[in-house]
Motif scaffolding. Structure first.
Motif, PDB file in Angstrom:
ATOM      1  N   HIS A 112       0.519  -1.130  -0.020  1.00 27.29           N
ATOM      2  CA  HIS A 112       0.102  -0.299  -0.125  1.00 27.29           C
ATOM      3  C   HIS A 112       0.861   1.438  -0.357  1.00 27.29           C
ATOM      4  O   HIS A 112       2.473   1.243   0.212  1.00 27.29           O
ATOM      5  N   LEU A 144      -2.816  -3.231  -9.831  1.00 30.62           N
ATOM      6  CA  LEU A 144      -3.370  -3.462  -8.265  1.00 30.62           C
ATOM      7  C   LEU A 144      -4.643  -3.629  -8.296  1.00 30.62           C
ATOM      8  O   LEU A 144      -5.160  -4.055  -9.221  1.00 30.62           O
ATOM      9  N   THR A 146      -7.670  -3.153  -5.635  1.00 32.60           N
ATOM     10  CA  THR A 146      -8.547  -1.871  -5.641  1.00 32.60           C
ATOM     11  C   THR A 146     -10.095  -1.732  -5.614  1.00 32.60           C
ATOM     12  O   THR A 146     -10.663  -1.274  -4.318  1.00 32.60           O
ATOM     13  N   ASP A 147     -11.114  -2.966  -4.942  1.00 28.10           N
ATOM     14  CA  ASP A 147     -12.287  -3.440  -4.781  1.00 28.10           C
ATOM     15  C   ASP A 147     -13.022  -4.532  -4.772  1.00 28.10           C
ATOM     16  O   ASP A 147     -11.857  -5.196  -5.901  1.00 28.10           O
ATOM     17  N   THR A 368      -6.734  -5.089   0.022  1.00 25.68           N
ATOM     18  CA  THR A 368      -6.886  -4.631  -1.479  1.00 25.68           C
ATOM     19  C   THR A 368      -5.335  -4.158  -1.280  1.00 25.68           C
ATOM     20  O   THR A 368      -4.920  -4.047  -0.011  1.00 25.68           O
ATOM     21  N   ASN A 370      -5.540  -0.969  -1.099  1.00 30.26           N
ATOM     22  CA  ASN A 370      -5.951   0.759  -0.946  1.00 30.26           C
ATOM     23  C   ASN A 370      -5.566   0.425   0.548  1.00 30.26           C
ATOM     24  O   ASN A 370      -4.636  -0.294   1.433  1.00 30.26           O
ATOM     25  N   PRO A 715      -8.647   5.551  -7.677  1.00 25.05           N
ATOM     26  CA  PRO A 715      -8.444   4.125  -8.040  1.00 25.05           C
ATOM     27  C   PRO A 715      -7.498   4.466  -8.715  1.00 25.05           C
ATOM     28  O   PRO A 715      -7.638   2.555  -9.257  1.00 25.05           O
ATOM     29  N   ALA A 718      -3.999   3.508  -5.672  1.00 25.37           N
ATOM     30  CA  ALA A 718      -4.241   3.792  -5.190  1.00 25.37           C
ATOM     31  C   ALA A 718      -3.233   4.394  -3.862  1.00 25.37           C
ATOM     32  O   ALA A 718      -3.245   4.018  -3.119  1.00 25.37           O
TER      33      ALA A 718
END
Length: 796
Positions: A112, A144, A146-147, A368, A370, A715, A718
């Motif tokens: 991260h 990445l 991310t969701d 994630t 993030n 997004p 990140a």
């Protein structure tokens, strides 16, 4: 024995109670120091020969570490040490609250933006910063996550490649930290009984705890090879269990003492700089101090989980709820922290304080790339409350019912079964709390004509002179929430209290020693009030919190008054009985009441329940001291079933309701919250002034996430875009409305003094109440927090 005749006290004539006991609004001993700026926070600590530590953090969110070159940093004058993962002193190099998945320093790759990669110790903070900037790291960026879509796809990149601990298949993907379904009744059959069905998709932004005192601490190497660590934290013993193994030391050689804390709200429950300062101190043989600046603080602690929530509710035409379905997706970021427990809370409280017999619930927490997320005031229940309260307003509107009356019609009460099958076995005054906030007189309508005496500062954006009332409309909204108190799901939740009573300078004095973290909630006040009440002494000393006494658990989950307060009460009761036994041995032959009456300690004296004074504590104790250290537990809980979610997972529930009154400039999209009234059941107000302060503080944090607070994560990269109080906005005195508080005292028979945890519940319902009021003013749906001007003006 002065003042006695043949061993019988003769100077005891009057019964009196110690002042400052429970139920009184005793002032905080640290209050004046804090408001005058004289209080010593952890960032104020100093040691004559100390070094300054600095952390180098990753500039990318997901990347392989190809190489690290520290030579230029080591060559800089004034630098004593530079450390990377390979320089750590013990085989164990990972830590974590629930999963040991977080490296002390990044190893192999970073997961991260802002992850610690290297450490520097130098003789000046600026030297340490400059040296850290000279460390050269070559990254090879990776795809990445991310969701939910990128995390759970069949070919998803794994945030943790070798994860093997996902509940023996219960978690369907390694990028899911935890999954908790709850199934009760039959939703498909219940749906057939529904005359109306409403659905909603809700988004809850990432909130920062925004405590004002940044992370800081001082590690001092000791002669025995251990370390003395002075730090602002929320849970000393949890820190200790994570710190000692990565230092390669037994726990008894890591001595921790609480330093002054400038706020916490969950953000200090995880490790921040503790290990980094300690390894540098052991490496250099010198004390090392680390103090984050505000930018570092945004990367140095976990945040509130952002969430996506999908809800369906049904109701009959007469307003009775038939069923509920929901899915809650919580983004836990790169490391687990307390995500699994937040998932348990979010799922088990996702139906709100309502009677719903048929539910299908699923909550998941993701890994994630993030920023890591974990504990924050409200702990999963905040996100759920935002969604289910919006649903209640939608249902009421579709049925043509008053939103408060609709909620009252479906409100739970004592005896209601939670979706988990657990009965609510103490007062649950949901309908009454709603009645109270609704019955409160509304603030007077404002007249905005530009006449003498009109105060445009009270308008939305008024301080910028953007309006004189044009386009300003008023709205009123309501919400109510339910929050658990204490640790849940079978966790061995206990607290320890050491209590001592002795005669000092001719007066009986009590000392209370716990490891409870005072983070601003006022425990230092309550602990003394309990000791005064139970031991009948005026003078109470609160010993600094440290690890030389047993664990008090975390200052979180609204549990400390219940748990450490209960532990102090329990230890005081044992001390009292030991004191009375001394008195019986000394004076029992002279007065039959010592053996036959119910005896109390009041005002420094031993008295009967009828008020007869038998002796002073000074006469009873003389040169003896009585000391007790005992653990105290609440009744046990149990884990939720991993398939059905059934189980008695929580020890206690708390309830709060809010009414928000807002004014919205519909042309500019600006919001002014005029009033945010709260009604809450507190069980028993041990300190009424502190109770009101806690409720107003929690309400203000809920206001913040409603209209301004959000960590923005790009997004595409990140990366955090607003790690400062310039761009991450929190309510100031100009944004905070009047917050009238109405509290009930409906005792929980299972809790000490009947108390009910109060610190978290007001954070739940304040946010959806503000959103409901804005919807009422504008007619917009508004399914995302925080509400921004572009959401109100259609310029999004």
């Amino acid at each position: 024995m002065a003042g006695t005749t043949t061993g019988i006290p003769t100077n005891v004539t009057q019964r009196s109670r110690a002042k400052g006991g429970i139920g009184e609004s005793t002032l905080r001993p640290d209050g004046t120091l804090k408001v005058t700026g004289e209080f010593a926070y952890s960032s104020d600590m100093w040691h004559e020969d100390m070094l300054w530590g600095q952390i180098l953090r990753s500039t990318v969110a997901h990347a392989e570490i190809v190489s690290i070159d520290t030579s230029e940093a080591l060559a800089q004058a004034g630098v004593y040490a530079v450390m990377t993962y390979d320089d750590l002193p013990a085989p164990m190099k990972y830590y974590g609250m629930e999963f040991q998945d977080t490296p002390v320093l990044a190893h192999g790759k970073v997961r991260h933006h802002g992850e610690p990669v290297a450490l520097v110790a130098a003789d000046h903070p600026e030297t340490a910063r400059r040296a850290a900037a000279k460390i050269k790291i070559e990254y090879r960026e990776l795809p990445l996550v991310t969701d939910e879509a990128s995390a759970t796809a069949p070919d998803a990149v794994l945030v943790h490649e070798n994860r093997t601990d996902h509940h023996a298949g219960h978690v369907p993907h390694p990028n899911i930290v935890h999954r908790q379904p709850i199934i009760r009744g039959n939703v498909e059959e219940a749906r057939k009984r529904a005359d109306v069905i409403v659905e909603g998709e809700y988004t809850f932004g990432m909130q920062d705890q925004a405590f004002l005192g940044p992370e800081s601490g001082l590690a001092v190497p000791a002669e025995d090879g251990g370390v003395d660590l002075y730090v602002a934290t929320q849970w000393l013993h949890s820190d200790l269990k994570q710190i000692a193994p990565v230092l390669g030391l037994p726990e008894e050689k890591v001595r921790m003492t609480m330093a002054g804390v400038g706020g916490a709200f969950g953000g200090r429950e995880d490790i921040s700089m503790q290990i980094h300062a300690s390894v540098l101190a052991l490496r250099t043989g010198k004390p090392v101090k680390i103090v984050y600046n505000r930018y570092e603080s945004f990367f140095g602690h976990v945040h509130r989980h952002p969430a996506k929530l999908s809800y369906e509710h049904g109701a009959t035409k007469d307003g009775k709820l038939t069923h509920m379905k929901c899915k809650i997706v919580l983004d836990g970021g790169a490391y687990a922290s307390s995500t699994a427990s937040v998932v348990g809370n979010a799922s088990s409280l996702s139906a709100g304080p309502y009677v719903i017999d048929d539910v299908e619930i699923e909550a998941i927490g993701l890994y994630t790339n993030n920023p890591p997320c974990g504990a924050m005031r409200g702990f999963g229940a905040v996100q759920a409350c935002f969604a289910y309260e919006a649903q209640m307003d939608k249902l009421a509107a579709k049925l043509g019912m008053d939103p408060v009356e609709f909620r009252q019609l479906n409100a739970m009460e004592q005896g209601t079964l939670m979706p988990t099958g657990q009965p609510v076995d103490s007062p649950a005054p949901v309908a009454e709390l709603l009645r109270r906030v609704k019955a409160r007189p509304l603030p007077p309508e404002r007249q905005w004509e530009t006449t003498a005496g009109a105060d445009v500062r009270a308008l939305p954006g008024g301080l910028s002179n953007t309006t004189h009332g044009e386009g300003v409309v008023r709205g009123v909204g309501y919400a109510v929430g339910i929050k658990n108190v204490g640790f849940s799901e079978g966790f061995d939740d206990y607290s320890t209290a050491k209590v001592r009573i002795e005669v000092i300078n001719g007066e009986a004095v009590a000392t209370v020693h716990t490891a409870a973290a005072e983070v601003g909630q006022g425990g230092v006040t309550i602990h003394a009030q309990i000791a005064r009440t139970e031991l009948g002494v005026q003078q109470v000393t609160i010993h600094p919190a440290d690890t030389q006494v047993g664990s008090a658990g975390s200052t979180s989950a609204a549990r400390q008054t219940y748990m450490t307060g209960g532990a102090i009460k329990n230890s005081c009761e044992i001390v009292r009985e030991k004191v009375l036994e001394i008195g019986r041995r000394k004076f029992g032959t002279y007065h039959p009441a010592w053996a036959t009456a119910e005896l109390l300690l009041e005002g420094g004296k031993v008295v009967t329940d009828g008020g007869e004074v038998l002796a002073t504590l000074v006469d009873v104790l003389e040169d003896q001291a009585v000391e007790v250290e005992e653990e105290w537990r609440h009744r046990p809980t149990e884990a939720f079933d991993l398939r059905t979610g059934q189980g008695n997972g929580h020890v206690q529930y708390s309830f709060a309701a809010h009414r928000a009154v807002v004014e919205v400039d519909t042309e500019l999209g600006l919001v002014k919250v005029i009033e945010l009234a709260c009604a809450q059941d507190v069980g028993k107000a041990l300190n009424p002034l502190s109770v009101v302060g806690q409720i107003q503080g929690g309400t203000t944090q809920g206001l913040g996430v409603a209209v301004m607070e959000e960590i923005i994560v790009d997004p595409k990269t990140a990366k955090v875009k607003n790690p400062s109080f310039t761009d991450y906005l929190i309510p100031t005195i100009l944004d905070t409305p009047t917050i009238p508080v109405d509290y009930l005292e409906l005792a929980d028979p299972n809790a000490p003094y009947g108390v009910r945890g109060i610190g978290e519940a007001p954070t739940l319902s304040s946010t959806p109440a503000v959103l409901a009021a804005i919807r009422n003013a504008t007619g917009l749906e508004l399914n995302k927090t925080p509400v921004r001007p572009e959401h109100l003006t259609g310029t999004l």
